[in-house]
Design an enzyme around this catalytic site. Structure first.
Site, PDB file in Angstrom:
ATOM      1  N   CYS A  53      42.453  27.086  35.698  1.00  0.00           N
ATOM      2  CA  CYS A  53      42.671  28.029  35.853  1.00  0.00           C
ATOM      3  C   CYS A  53      41.627  29.084  34.707  1.00  0.00           C
ATOM      4  O   CYS A  53      42.152  29.241  33.454  1.00  0.00           O
ATOM      5  CB  CYS A  53      43.046  29.076  36.799  1.00  0.00           C
ATOM      6  SG  CYS A  53      43.101  30.472  36.718  1.00  0.00           S
ATOM      7  N   TYR A 223      31.446  31.044  40.444  1.00  0.00           N
ATOM      8  CA  TYR A 223      32.141  31.388  42.014  1.00  0.00           C
ATOM      9  C   TYR A 223      30.978  32.116  43.209  1.00  0.00           C
ATOM     10  O   TYR A 223      31.710  31.322  43.697  1.00  0.00           O
ATOM     11  CB  TYR A 223      33.122  31.991  41.172  1.00  0.00           C
ATOM     12  CG  TYR A 223      34.224  31.409  41.569  1.00  0.00           C
ATOM     13  CD1 TYR A 223      35.510  30.276  41.587  1.00  0.00           C
ATOM     14  CD2 TYR A 223      34.540  31.085  39.286  1.00  0.00           C
ATOM     15  CE1 TYR A 223      36.787  30.196  41.614  1.00  0.00           C
ATOM     16  CE2 TYR A 223      35.510  30.344  39.323  1.00  0.00           C
ATOM     17  CZ  TYR A 223      36.448  30.334  39.466  1.00  0.00           C
ATOM     18  OH  TYR A 223      37.594  29.533  38.830  1.00  0.00           O
TER      19      TYR A 223
HETATM   20  N1  GSH Z   1      40.955  38.618  38.270  1.00  0.00           N
HETATM   21  C1  GSH Z   1      41.355  37.749  38.292  1.00  0.00           C
HETATM   22  C2  GSH Z   1      41.003  36.128  38.821  1.00  0.00           C
HETATM   23  C3  GSH Z   1      42.010  35.400  38.693  1.00  0.00           C
HETATM   24  C4  GSH Z   1      41.991  34.250  39.856  1.00  0.00           C
HETATM   25  O1  GSH Z   1      41.064  34.205  40.840  1.00  0.00           O
HETATM   26  N2  GSH Z   1      42.931  32.895  39.726  1.00  0.00           N
HETATM   27  C5  GSH Z   1      42.561  31.917  39.893  1.00  0.00           C
HETATM   28  C6  GSH Z   1      42.763  30.883  39.768  1.00  0.00           C
HETATM   29  S1  GSH Z   1      41.000  30.405  38.958  1.00  0.00           S
HETATM   30  C7  GSH Z   1      44.427  31.412  41.516  1.00  0.00           C
HETATM   31  O2  GSH Z   1      44.632  31.689  41.268  1.00  0.00           O
HETATM   32  N3  GSH Z   1      43.758  31.838  43.254  1.00  0.00           N
HETATM   33  C8  GSH Z   1      44.423  31.528  43.645  1.00  0.00           C
HETATM   34  C9  GSH Z   1      43.788  32.255  44.951  1.00  0.00           C
HETATM   35  O3  GSH Z   1      43.057  32.349  45.323  1.00  0.00           O
HETATM   36  O4  GSH Z   1      44.801  32.126  46.120  1.00  0.00           O
HETATM   37  C10 GSH Z   1      41.311  37.403  36.822  1.00  0.00           C
HETATM   38  O5  GSH Z   1      40.369  37.937  35.979  1.00  0.00           O
HETATM   39  O6  GSH Z   1      43.138  37.602  36.369  1.00  0.00           O
END
Ligand code: GSH
Length: 364
Positions: A53, A223
């Site tokens: 990530c 994204y």
């Molecule tokens: N705005 C958040 C975004 C974090 C994020 O979107 N992480 C993704 C991984 S790249 C995630 O864990 N997604 C899980 C999901 O969408 O359920 C940050 O910058 O911390």
């Protein structure tokens, strides 16, 4: 209650098919102010990350650059392939991050294909959870009614997470804020690199300005390309992405770092997207307008500078986790979980970087 929301970021799409990222809901701070609820203490906090990530990668880099991890800050690393998080409930089809030990059997994709080793993972020794979702449930159950009513209906179970071991709650799950805390709030602990300030007062206006267009066009821009569900939304995101990359290419032709002559948080925030660009975003997210190693020489040179002058940045890249995660975790985008052969960015970073300005343009 908020914990009932069970989809992932892939569902965050507007009526016209554009990806709209959900706001991170846990926004408390570790603070050295007197009477702070989460004061800085050695080994009180834990970072939950994925090496795949980009947002979590920011936190890993800053923790390492500041010499916080592992001495003061412990870290768990999830398996790159999402799993069903309630495998015994046929009604609950949510897929998300899962913990594993290196000795565990390989995982298959949520659609049941492939075999993905439990390599470079670190289990959850703090809460012994099986899934990141469980950490959110634990933390959500401790909210007061008033706090809960202020929470969004949709909670995404994302990483990174900054966890308070003493209070047993998530402090913050927004990477841009976690890296600011790591940058300053732990500076009184022994051995922390206090000489490094990634958000120095004098450069704040320049950093804020760059963060804004780089986040919109590049970090979140990839994204928006990859998760768009309409042609129109994809093309808009694509154009914005390549306009931003061209702007960056120009900037880095004359400047060693985005905000001048020293490393700042904007470089950390940017690099994590660049490191995933060629192997993943050019294919999986349909960013077909050019790759870093072939089409953006100044950006490539900048990646080399970052990795050679700041080895913690190079050490944080795990190209296998990166490829395996993206290509195996979203059956709706890649049902059979076939992972393209990738070269990783690492082999391209060892060539010596050139000083800037990169090109000598004679005046006549
Ligand atoms: N705005 C958040 C975004 C974090 C994020 O979107 N992480 C993704 C991984 S790249 C995630 O864990 N997604 C899980 C999901 O969408 O359920 C940050 O910058 O911390």
């Amino acid at each position: 209650m908020a914990a009932a929301a069970r989809s992932t970021a892939l569902a965050d799409v507007s009526k016209r098919g554009a990806f709209v990222r959900t706001v991170s809901p846990f926004r408390k701070c570790v603070s050295s102010e007197p009477d702070a609820k989460h004061p800085p203490e050695s080994q009180r906090y834990h970072l939950y990350v994925s090496h795949a990530c980009p947002w979590a990668n920011r936190a890993v880099i800053v923790a390492a650059l500041k010499k916080l991890s592992p001495k003061h800050l412990s870290i768990s690393v999830v398996h790159p392939t999402w799993q069903r998080t309630r495998p015994d409930d046929p009604e609950d089809t949510h897929c998300g991050w899962a913990f594993a030990s290196e000795s565990d059997a390989p995982f298959t994709s949520p659609s049941g294909f492939g075999s993905f080793a439990c390599k470079d993972v670190v289990p959850d020794t703090v809460n012994n959870c099986k899934f990141v979702r469980d950490l959110y449930d634990l933390s959500l159950s401790k909210l007061t009614d008033e706090e809960r009513s202020a929470f969004p209906a949709q909670v995404r179970f994302t990483v990174p997470i900054l966890w308070d071991k003493k209070l047993g709650v998530i402090v913050n799950n927004e990477s841009s804020e976690i890296i600011r805390m790591l940058n300053t709030e732990f500076d009184n602990l022994e051995g922390v690199d206090t000489s490094l300030d990634l958000y120095p007062e004098a450069k704040r206006a320049a950093i804020d300005e760059a963060n804004e267009w780089i986040y919109d066009g590049i970090n979140n821009g990839v994204y928006k390309c990859g998760f768009a569900t309409s042609q129109e939304a994809y093309e808009e995101a694509y154009n914005n992405l390549y306009e931003s990359l061209n702007r960056l290419e120009k900037l880095l032709t004359d400047s060693p770092y985005v905000a001048g002559d020293t490393l700042t948080e904007v470089d950390v925030r940017l690099f994590v997207t660049l490191a995933r660009f060629d192997d993943v975003y050019t294919v999986y997210f349909k960013a077909t307008g050019g790759a870093i190693r072939t089409d953006f020489p100044a950006i490539l040179n900048y990646c080399r500078r970052l990795c050679q002058l700041h080895p913690e940045i190079a050490q944080s890249i795990n190209s296998e986790h990166i490829r395996v995660h993206y290509y195996t975790s979203h059956p709706v985008l890649n049902h059979y979980a076939v992972v393209p052969i990738g070269r990783g960015i690492e082999p391209f970073l060892s060539e010596p970087f050139q000083p800037v300005p990169l090109y000598f343009i004679p005046t006549r």
